[in-house]
Design an enzyme around this catalytic site. Sequence first.
Site, mmCIF file in Angstrom:
data_model
loop_
_atom_site.group_PDB
_atom_site.id
_atom_site.type_symbol
_atom_site.label_atom_id
_atom_site.label_comp_id
_atom_site.label_asym_id
_atom_site.label_seq_id
_atom_site.Cartn_x
_atom_site.Cartn_y
_atom_site.Cartn_z
ATOM 1 N N GLU A 1146 62.345 -11.077 -14.109
ATOM 2 C CA GLU A 1146 63.179 -10.712 -15.266
ATOM 3 C C GLU A 1146 64.418 -9.967 -14.805
ATOM 4 O OE1 GLU A 1146 64.751 -7.711 -17.822
ATOM 5 O OE2 GLU A 1146 62.955 -7.181 -16.676
ATOM 6 N N ASP A 1150 68.026 -11.585 -15.593
ATOM 7 C CA ASP A 1150 69.007 -10.830 -16.370
ATOM 8 C C ASP A 1150 70.396 -10.967 -15.761
ATOM 9 O OD1 ASP A 1150 69.799 -8.511 -18.277
ATOM 10 O OD2 ASP A 1150 70.332 -7.751 -16.292
ATOM 11 N N ASP A 1241 62.447 -10.648 -22.428
ATOM 12 C CA ASP A 1241 62.206 -10.476 -20.995
ATOM 13 C C ASP A 1241 61.659 -11.756 -20.367
ATOM 14 O OD1 ASP A 1241 63.080 -7.901 -21.091
ATOM 15 O OD2 ASP A 1241 61.105 -6.970 -20.967
ATOM 16 N N GLU A 1244 64.308 -14.359 -19.593
ATOM 17 C CA GLU A 1244 65.052 -14.039 -18.373
ATOM 18 C C GLU A 1244 64.206 -14.287 -17.139
ATOM 19 O OE1 GLU A 1244 68.145 -10.604 -19.932
ATOM 20 O OE2 GLU A 1244 66.122 -10.008 -19.378
#
Length: 1446
Positions: A1146, A1150, A1241, A1244
């Site tokens: 994650e 991101d 989350d 990502e």
Amino acid sequence: MTVNLDQLSESLLPRRYQEEIFSRAQARNVIAALDTGSGKTYISTLLIKWIATQNAGKGKTIVFLVPKVALVEQQGDFIIRETSLRVSKCYGATAIDLSDRMGWKKEIMQHDVLVMTAQIFLNILTHSHWSMDKVALIVFDECHHTRKNHAYNGIMREYFQWPAEKRPRVFGMTASPIWNPRDAEESLRTLERNLDATVIAVRDHVGELLDHSPKPNELVHQYPNPPDCYPLYAPTSLSDRLDLSDLPHELDIPVNRIRTRYEVTYHSLGLYGADLYLYLDVKHRLMHFMNQADELLDYPLPDIGDEMDPLKNKRISPEILELEAILNEYQPFFEDPTDLDTVPVNIDLTWCSPKLRLLADLLVQHYTTDFQGMVFVEQRHVAACLSKMLPKIRQLEHYIRCGQLIGHGASNVAKNQVRGMALRTQQDVVKLFRDNAVNLLVATSVAEEGLDFPACELVIRFDPIQHMVGYIQSRGRARQKLATFIVMIQEGASNHVERYRAFTESEPHLKAVYQTRDDPMITPMVEEEEGEIVHPEDLAERERFVVPSTGAVLTYNTAIGLLNHLCSLIPRDKFTPVHVPQYSGEFEATLQLPFSLPLPLSDLVYNGPTRRSKKEAKRAVAFKAVKRLHELNVFDDYLLPSKSHTGDNEDADGRSIEDVSQVPDTLDVHVRDPWTRADVLWLHVVYLDGEAVGGLVTGTRLPAVDLVCDGKFVTTDEGRPIKFNPREEWRQRRAMEDFMRMGLWWCITGRGITLPLTCYLVPITPSCAPDWEIMYDAVAAPFGCSDWSSITEEHYGHLFVMNSREHGRPFVLRQIRKDLTPMSTPLPDSRESAFPTYRDYFVHKYMKRGTIIEVPTEGQCIQVTPFPRHTTGIYHLNGSSSPSASSSASFIFIQSMCRWCKIPEVLYRTFHILPELCYRITDVYRARLARLELGLPPIQDDLLAQAFVLPSSNAGFNNQRLETLGDSVLKLCTVVHLFNRFPHRHEGQLDILRRNSVSNRTLLARAKECGLEQYLTSEPRTTRIWKLVLPEDGDPSENVPSRSVLRRFPRRSLQDCMEATLGAGFMTGGIPMALRTGTALGLGFGGTVPWQLRYTGDVQDHPVSTLFMKLQEDLGYQFRDGRLLVEAMTHPSFKSTESTSYQRLEFLGDALVDLVTMRYLFTKFPTATSGQLSWARSRAVCAPALASQAVKRLNLHKMLLINNVELSIAISRYVPVLQETSAIDIIHNGWKQEPPKAVSDVLESVLGAVFVDCGWDFDKAGAVAQNVLQDLLEVLSPDMPRDPVSNLMVWSAQSGCRKISFQKSQSRQEMKRNDSISVIVHDFAVVGPIPASNLSLAKGLAAERARQILDDPNGTYHLAKLCDCGEQMVVDNDETPAFEMPPEMLNDETEEGFAALARLAAEEVQGAVVFATESQDVHEEDPEDEEKKDINGSDYVEGEVFSMPF
């Protein structure tokens, strides 16, 4: 002057017995055994001052250790008061973060004395922040604790590791040096061994000591056994109403523990006291549960009632509501919300135990007008209840002002309201007692030692005395003359009586042990542990690990704490329990570390060696684990979790980051510049649409450039040196100087130039050499020629002319009007039509100020057209061209009053585009020079030039768009490097490393290291003042090239240019060129090798689970390694031995999403400002937007591996909301939604998994990510509406109001967290409190409403009616230095913080922060405006313009 010694404070004058102890402490390590109140701390200050003089210049510090937090402030303040030394006070709440090495070094170096709790100092030594040989003296307050596993003993273990000559001096202080009275000699010897010191007492001045430490009168009072019932108490007690065994299981109440405490309170205080304890304990647990339930309900469905809420129905059961009703029923009996220090009812003695009735009688008997007393109890909950009850007992009601003093207790105070007191509350109670606002203190053992209380006249031991130390310490509080010390003992408790008598009878003998003996020999300390006897063979098998590079120490006693600290730093959400290491087994322990640590399974489980006790086995396996984790770099060389803080001065590659704190906000920099004078001058042919029109001359060989200007394609060549005629060189150089001044005056500035020039535009011959004859001829008549005899029709439209009375206004000859004379009648509607003749017009115009001039009456007139002059050097990077200002207007002048210029037409038209050409050359020169000298890759000239242009230049373009893009590039390049370099670091550690690597501090340091400031362009693109001249302090007689100019700009510009240069590299050659760019700039990217080559072999073929087959179809990507998908879908609550959680992926995803989004926006909206790009990106990458795509596009909620009921329910409740919300609605109104973070989350993390699986191919992973996010990206635009908070901030900044803030509050009193927001404007609450399920939503709703109210002109709170802040804040021209504090550190709950954030938001809306270093006025001149100027307004006279400075 005579001084009356009796008037001096006793604290300023040492008593003789204190001097005696001090003298002996000067000679060796000692333990001062003196009664409470005898002034031991003052003796320590004498020793501290003496040691400070002895160690001057040695760089050593003095450490004053205390066993309890409350003593830090007290003893620190005393040392500050009694010495002039620099004193630091350190304890848990105020101490510097343990991982901040630089912070600790600075703290220690800047102070002479450190007063701190023992555990902090032990941590400092253990992690090698300081070493024992750099300490001159250690003072141990209440040093009798130096035994077993106390931190004091841990410090002394480190002390004994050093050779004797490097050890510090030791001074111990205690009133109770003997812990075990049954073996006093051995107890003393143990203390002396442990502290490497000798116990001493006063020998020569015992009488004086007794005068200052009087003994109280000791009494024993016995009380009857408690009754079985209290018939006069309430018919139904709370304990009867509450069946402890049948309390709601959701509360997780430890029934046995509460029942035990209830019985203890019943025995001590009676039935009312026991019920009071039960009410307070259960009520607090219930409120804690309700608050947790509120936190779990942070995901409300729109327009859904409580009866339809599955989570609420599940959590708030009828049993809970019934329990709440019972407690509310009894509240008037036990709790007054307006006065929490007492109970709300008067207490009848028939409700009280015999023990409490005796206490009340004793207080009445010994009460005096200035009474001060203390009651010592054993347990905290008894102390809390007793302090509330005593003031409400009838006979005490008007006399006793009661306070409680208990220890800090466990850290999880939420579980029990009597667990402990905060430090500030402790200090407040002590101060109230000192000031006699409280005259009776109910205290636990925390008040026995150390704390400075006034001498009490009555001290009562409410509970039996358990040990000798407690007896001596508590009795020491009764040190007023004629004071009384009372011990309360239950009738028939003969063992308690015998123990007390043993203490009283043995005390004189115990004191004699150390008062009369000679100094003993000290033997080495013996290892012992708290609550156990360590087997000698276990002690012999213990290891000690010292990190060679730092000296940090790992022992059996520190290993468990280090593992607990490591696990506490693992990120988690509210649905994941706190990560802790798990121990199993008995004499051969097994350690299981949390699966959220990104380690191989083999490094998560450890089997320890066999030991002879369970505790030792646990310590042994922990020691083994920490050593292994240090090998894996999970612990660094200071035995701290690697990179778990922001205080490091190294980047991700381990390169040091220089301190930039001393770099000024505004920099004066010598910037590279090509324009210079020199012996060798270079001529560069200028071409307009392919035709050679002139030569640009300077002392530097310029790069060839091209641009489009005024509709013409302009190019220059590489340049060639000018060959001067040795005999004519001076004349030739002067001709160039004069010709250039003449051209600037006629064509560009309209004003004179006095400083020597550094560049020249000259006519050229067909062979591309300077045409000296044309220059000689032109400069012979610098203000033009008045002989019109040679001018014919072929000059019409080509000849440059100027009115002799209107300097600086050039015209082009249209025709000679032989039909007009000065006496002719002007044409209708002309400017002269108001006058009878042209002559009358000019006489009126030129004689406005009384100037007498001659205007001829004869001759011809001429018709002219204004020649548009450029006053700006702005050009366009995209090859477009803004048409120059043109005018169809024509004017009539009297020919004899005009002159014509001998500058050839082709050249004066070249002068017209000269400013743009010079600025273009400057930009390209700096870009290419930076590329060469900094080792940058072949970034496109236009992009690199754009990266170096600051907003203050007003160039028509600047680096802010590229800076915004570069920020995303920097983030991804850093994250990928960290992800691969530190495979065993969890998300929290990686995020701290990332923030440190991309911080403004790091960027500024790297920019200064490579000298980036030398290539930045900040000069405004105006030509009203010609700047290509020699500096005022330059010597024109020395033709030594000086290829730099002094410029001034903010230091923040360097940080922006670092990111902009990265953005330029990325736009030129993608990620590979961005890596080369960042490496050249010194950033921690791991080198220039492309990721696909650098990280080979990370992905192995592994089948994909059928659970994820549909996901692959939706992604449009087939995974090679199915394990990556398992990891990407695993929530931390889903403990698996096969895979870690998605947190690392994650973290990677991101950064990928961020750059993909920004690249899309940057390319799609080429005219969007930096602020518009940033805002649009923030709307697409926020949690609600990503969650919507996770649900609608990929159905990730169906595949997410979770093992938490609350999270599963919360997600299921929010899925319908996300499915029904359109992309445009989630983009525009996403602030109103807060789905569980796990949903965004996991999206990502899946994209991060794609990135890893495709071999770190950004283009491929970016295509997948863009496809997933396409619905969101398509609705983004530069002019999207902002969220209500940003909207309010921008509007308030533009309105100039600086008196706005948000204010948090609780919607219900029993809540322990804020859930409501008000908007305060000029001290008026214009909105709120507005409650919501979370503060973010509450703030948005409040801001939205506030904006409406403040903008309503008919409303009471219209901003114009409230605000008196003065003139409007104008972001453009504000010269306030740029904000160096990160926005996340600004607090919108203060007016200053809100105003600062509002200004930043306003600047972002405007597109860029403008750091103007000088005022400027950039526009094209309007001929009509020029006509309105006074003709005599020129500041220049003939001849001055061309005066040569040779």
